[in-house]
Motif scaffolding. Sequence first.
Motif, PDB file in Angstrom:
ATOM      1  N   GLN A 311      48.515 -12.152  46.720  1.00  0.00           N
ATOM      2  CA  GLN A 311      49.368 -11.403  45.801  1.00  0.00           C
ATOM      3  C   GLN A 311      48.906 -11.626  44.365  1.00  0.00           C
ATOM      4  O   GLN A 311      48.604 -12.756  43.970  1.00  0.00           O
ATOM      5  CB  GLN A 311      50.831 -11.850  45.941  1.00  0.00           C
ATOM      6  N   SER A 312      48.860 -10.536  43.611  1.00  0.00           N
ATOM      7  CA  SER A 312      48.455 -10.603  42.201  1.00  0.00           C
ATOM      8  C   SER A 312      49.464  -9.861  41.337  1.00  0.00           C
ATOM      9  O   SER A 312      50.043  -8.858  41.759  1.00  0.00           O
ATOM     10  CB  SER A 312      47.066  -9.987  41.999  1.00  0.00           C
ATOM     11  N   LEU A 313      49.645 -10.381  40.134  1.00  0.00           N
ATOM     12  CA  LEU A 313      50.490  -9.734  39.133  1.00  0.00           C
ATOM     13  C   LEU A 313      49.733  -9.734  37.815  1.00  0.00           C
ATOM     14  O   LEU A 313      49.518 -10.794  37.211  1.00  0.00           O
ATOM     15  CB  LEU A 313      51.827 -10.466  38.992  1.00  0.00           C
ATOM     16  N   VAL A 314      49.292  -8.555  37.387  1.00  0.00           N
ATOM     17  CA  VAL A 314      48.550  -8.392  36.135  1.00  0.00           C
ATOM     18  C   VAL A 314      49.441  -7.627  35.165  1.00  0.00           C
ATOM     19  O   VAL A 314      49.878  -6.514  35.453  1.00  0.00           O
ATOM     20  CB  VAL A 314      47.231  -7.644  36.365  1.00  0.00           C
ATOM     21  N   THR A 315      49.710  -8.244  34.019  1.00  0.00           N
ATOM     22  CA  THR A 315      50.633  -7.658  33.052  1.00  0.00           C
ATOM     23  C   THR A 315      50.096  -7.868  31.642  1.00  0.00           C
ATOM     24  O   THR A 315      49.384  -8.864  31.388  1.00  0.00           O
ATOM     25  CB  THR A 315      52.028  -8.299  33.189  1.00  0.00           C
ATOM     26  N   PRO A 316      50.396  -6.958  30.699  1.00  0.00           N
ATOM     27  CA  PRO A 316      49.902  -7.139  29.320  1.00  0.00           C
ATOM     28  C   PRO A 316      50.352  -8.465  28.713  1.00  0.00           C
ATOM     29  O   PRO A 316      51.497  -8.892  28.897  1.00  0.00           O
ATOM     30  CB  PRO A 316      50.513  -5.944  28.573  1.00  0.00           C
ATOM     31  N   SER A 317      49.443  -9.109  28.007  1.00  0.00           N
ATOM     32  CA  SER A 317      49.715 -10.419  27.440  1.00  0.00           C
ATOM     33  C   SER A 317      50.276 -10.287  26.026  1.00  0.00           C
ATOM     34  O   SER A 317      49.908  -9.387  25.270  1.00  0.00           O
ATOM     35  CB  SER A 317      48.437 -11.255  27.404  1.00  0.00           C
ATOM     36  N   SER A 318      51.157 -11.210  25.678  1.00  0.00           N
ATOM     37  CA  SER A 318      51.710 -11.261  24.324  1.00  0.00           C
ATOM     38  C   SER A 318      51.112 -12.418  23.532  1.00  0.00           C
ATOM     39  O   SER A 318      51.619 -12.759  22.464  1.00  0.00           O
ATOM     40  CB  SER A 318      53.230 -11.419  24.395  1.00  0.00           C
ATOM     41  N   PHE A 319      50.052 -13.032  24.061  1.00  0.00           N
ATOM     42  CA  PHE A 319      49.411 -14.169  23.412  1.00  0.00           C
ATOM     43  C   PHE A 319      47.971 -13.805  23.039  1.00  0.00           C
ATOM     44  O   PHE A 319      47.390 -12.854  23.573  1.00  0.00           O
ATOM     45  CB  PHE A 319      49.408 -15.398  24.338  1.00  0.00           C
ATOM     46  N   ASN A 320      47.408 -14.565  22.122  1.00  0.00           N
ATOM     47  CA  ASN A 320      46.012 -14.351  21.750  1.00  0.00           C
ATOM     48  C   ASN A 320      45.075 -14.709  22.900  1.00  0.00           C
ATOM     49  O   ASN A 320      43.999 -14.115  23.041  1.00  0.00           O
ATOM     50  CB  ASN A 320      45.663 -15.168  20.508  1.00  0.00           C
ATOM     51  N   PHE A 321      45.464 -15.717  23.683  1.00  0.00           N
ATOM     52  CA  PHE A 321      44.680 -16.130  24.843  1.00  0.00           C
ATOM     53  C   PHE A 321      45.499 -15.830  26.091  1.00  0.00           C
ATOM     54  O   PHE A 321      46.515 -16.486  26.338  1.00  0.00           O
ATOM     55  CB  PHE A 321      44.330 -17.614  24.762  1.00  0.00           C
ATOM     56  N   PRO A 322      45.114 -14.847  26.891  1.00  0.00           N
ATOM     57  CA  PRO A 322      45.899 -14.476  28.074  1.00  0.00           C
ATOM     58  C   PRO A 322      45.934 -15.602  29.106  1.00  0.00           C
ATOM     59  O   PRO A 322      45.002 -16.406  29.204  1.00  0.00           O
ATOM     60  CB  PRO A 322      45.163 -13.249  28.618  1.00  0.00           C
ATOM     61  N   LYS A 323      47.007 -15.633  29.859  1.00  0.00           N
ATOM     62  CA  LYS A 323      47.198 -16.673  30.866  1.00  0.00           C
ATOM     63  C   LYS A 323      46.442 -16.330  32.139  1.00  0.00           C
ATOM     64  O   LYS A 323      46.328 -15.174  32.523  1.00  0.00           O
ATOM     65  CB  LYS A 323      48.685 -16.848  31.179  1.00  0.00           C
ATOM     66  N   ARG A 324      45.960 -17.359  32.801  1.00  0.00           N
ATOM     67  CA  ARG A 324      45.347 -17.243  34.119  1.00  0.00           C
ATOM     68  C   ARG A 324      45.965 -18.336  34.991  1.00  0.00           C
ATOM     69  O   ARG A 324      45.639 -19.506  34.841  1.00  0.00           O
ATOM     70  CB  ARG A 324      43.829 -17.425  34.059  1.00  0.00           C
ATOM     71  N   MET A 325      46.859 -17.960  35.878  1.00  0.00           N
ATOM     72  CA  MET A 325      47.542 -18.942  36.728  1.00  0.00           C
ATOM     73  C   MET A 325      47.297 -18.594  38.191  1.00  0.00           C
ATOM     74  O   MET A 325      47.279 -17.409  38.566  1.00  0.00           O
ATOM     75  CB  MET A 325      49.050 -18.965  36.438  1.00  0.00           C
ATOM     76  N   ALA A 326      47.089 -19.622  39.007  1.00  0.00           N
ATOM     77  CA  ALA A 326      46.792 -19.410  40.423  1.00  0.00           C
ATOM     78  C   ALA A 326      47.507 -20.454  41.263  1.00  0.00           C
ATOM     79  O   ALA A 326      47.657 -21.607  40.851  1.00  0.00           O
ATOM     80  CB  ALA A 326      45.289 -19.478  40.678  1.00  0.00           C
ATOM     81  N   SER A 327      47.959 -20.046  42.442  1.00  0.00           N
ATOM     82  CA  SER A 327      48.598 -20.940  43.406  1.00  0.00           C
ATOM     83  C   SER A 327      47.911 -20.758  44.753  1.00  0.00           C
ATOM     84  O   SER A 327      47.940 -19.669  45.323  1.00  0.00           O
ATOM     85  CB  SER A 327      50.093 -20.617  43.524  1.00  0.00           C
TER      86      SER A 327
END
Length: 459
Positions: A311-327
Amino acid sequence: MAKRKTKFMCNDCGYESPKWMGKCPGCGAWNTMVEEVEVVVKGPRRTFQHSQTVSAKATPITAIETQEEPRVATELNELNRVLGGGIVPGSLVLIGGDPGIGKSTLLLQVSALLANKGQRVLYMSGEESIRQTKLRAERLGVTSSELYIYSETNLELVNETIEQVEPKFVIIDSIQTVHHPEVTSAPGSVSQVRECTAELMRIAKTKNIAIFLVGHVTKEGQIAGPRLLEHMVDTVLYFEGERHHTYRILRSQKNRFGSTNEIAIFEMLQGGLKEVLNPSELFLQERSQGAAGSTVVASMEGTRPILVEIQSLVTPSSFNFPKRMASGIDQNRISLLMAVLEKRMGMLLQTQDAYIKVAGGVKLDEPAIDLAVLTSIVSSFKGTAVKATDCFIGEVGLTGEIRRVSRIEQRVIEAAKLGFKKAIIPASNIGGWDFPEGIRVVGADTIDDALKEAFPYEG
């Protein structure tokens, strides 16, 4: 009174030093040096001789006669699979896992199954009284006169009890609570764990008794104590799972009598652990139909193919450095695949946060999951779902090519059994084997070819 001599030992590798050091010279780990009282053992040190050893002199390998190790199979087929076919008499097995994950429950159930077959079992608990163990056994429905319960932490008394009871199997729960009276350091220390394990190994080999050791784990998930502990035993098993999930995974990390890649899956119920015979169906039964960002991959765990949802969730980032999280997947692999999509497919992902998860709490680390993860990211980014009957298998290279994977036939057969209609695999894996009925196998050379098959109506 003579002053006691002390030394410092590394908890990870067992390196010894006369003074404390912040960084271990042996393994390079920080803050692992602990103070221990130097032990002087008087008299000859006891050793063991394997029951199958014919001579102590060097022998040509062509003159050595071998035979298959005898095994005792339990009624838990999943456990037999991980152990390589059953329990080997005279073996020393170490089982580690987080607190409350179910290590004691599993071993108590195994003890009951062995005792019901007429095998005498000694369950030694250093953390619970015999009444506490009895209450837990009643909850699990364990009743057998061949199962002996003993609560003690002194290894010499444990050895005497083994001499009296003469069991075929011994459970030590746990090795960190056992202490040897000749070693002056505290229970659970490097010296105690090393000496107690060596003594239990001698007992297992000389008396041909299979001994199971329960080991505590550190906050990093490694078995507590010196790293030497895992080298001394014959088999190392890790019991994994989320406390809030009912599923548990028993994974083999070392096995001198079988494969090191096998896993066993159990479900924690009120009456104990129940083995899961069809894990693929279990992991996919709650899959949402028509949801963007969901794909299925046929992953191999040892010799067993397992179908798992990514499962993936890609959404526009509100930070200068976008998050990359994985489980359940290495986070660096996610960054690598997203970089390939940006460079080779022109997708602007550097402004998007990405969250990727393996449903069911499974951990995947083989390269064959790359194509499924990449397709899942594209599906969420575009907001377009792939067909629920599509399966993705393949390794993705940095130049965008789809690389060959192993055991492709077993993976596709498992997908066909569960009703999947199309499998997108590397083109180099096409040929040399017969496709199963009911599923269309499509070969892809590049990620562009694979994505055109996954999204045929996207132009």
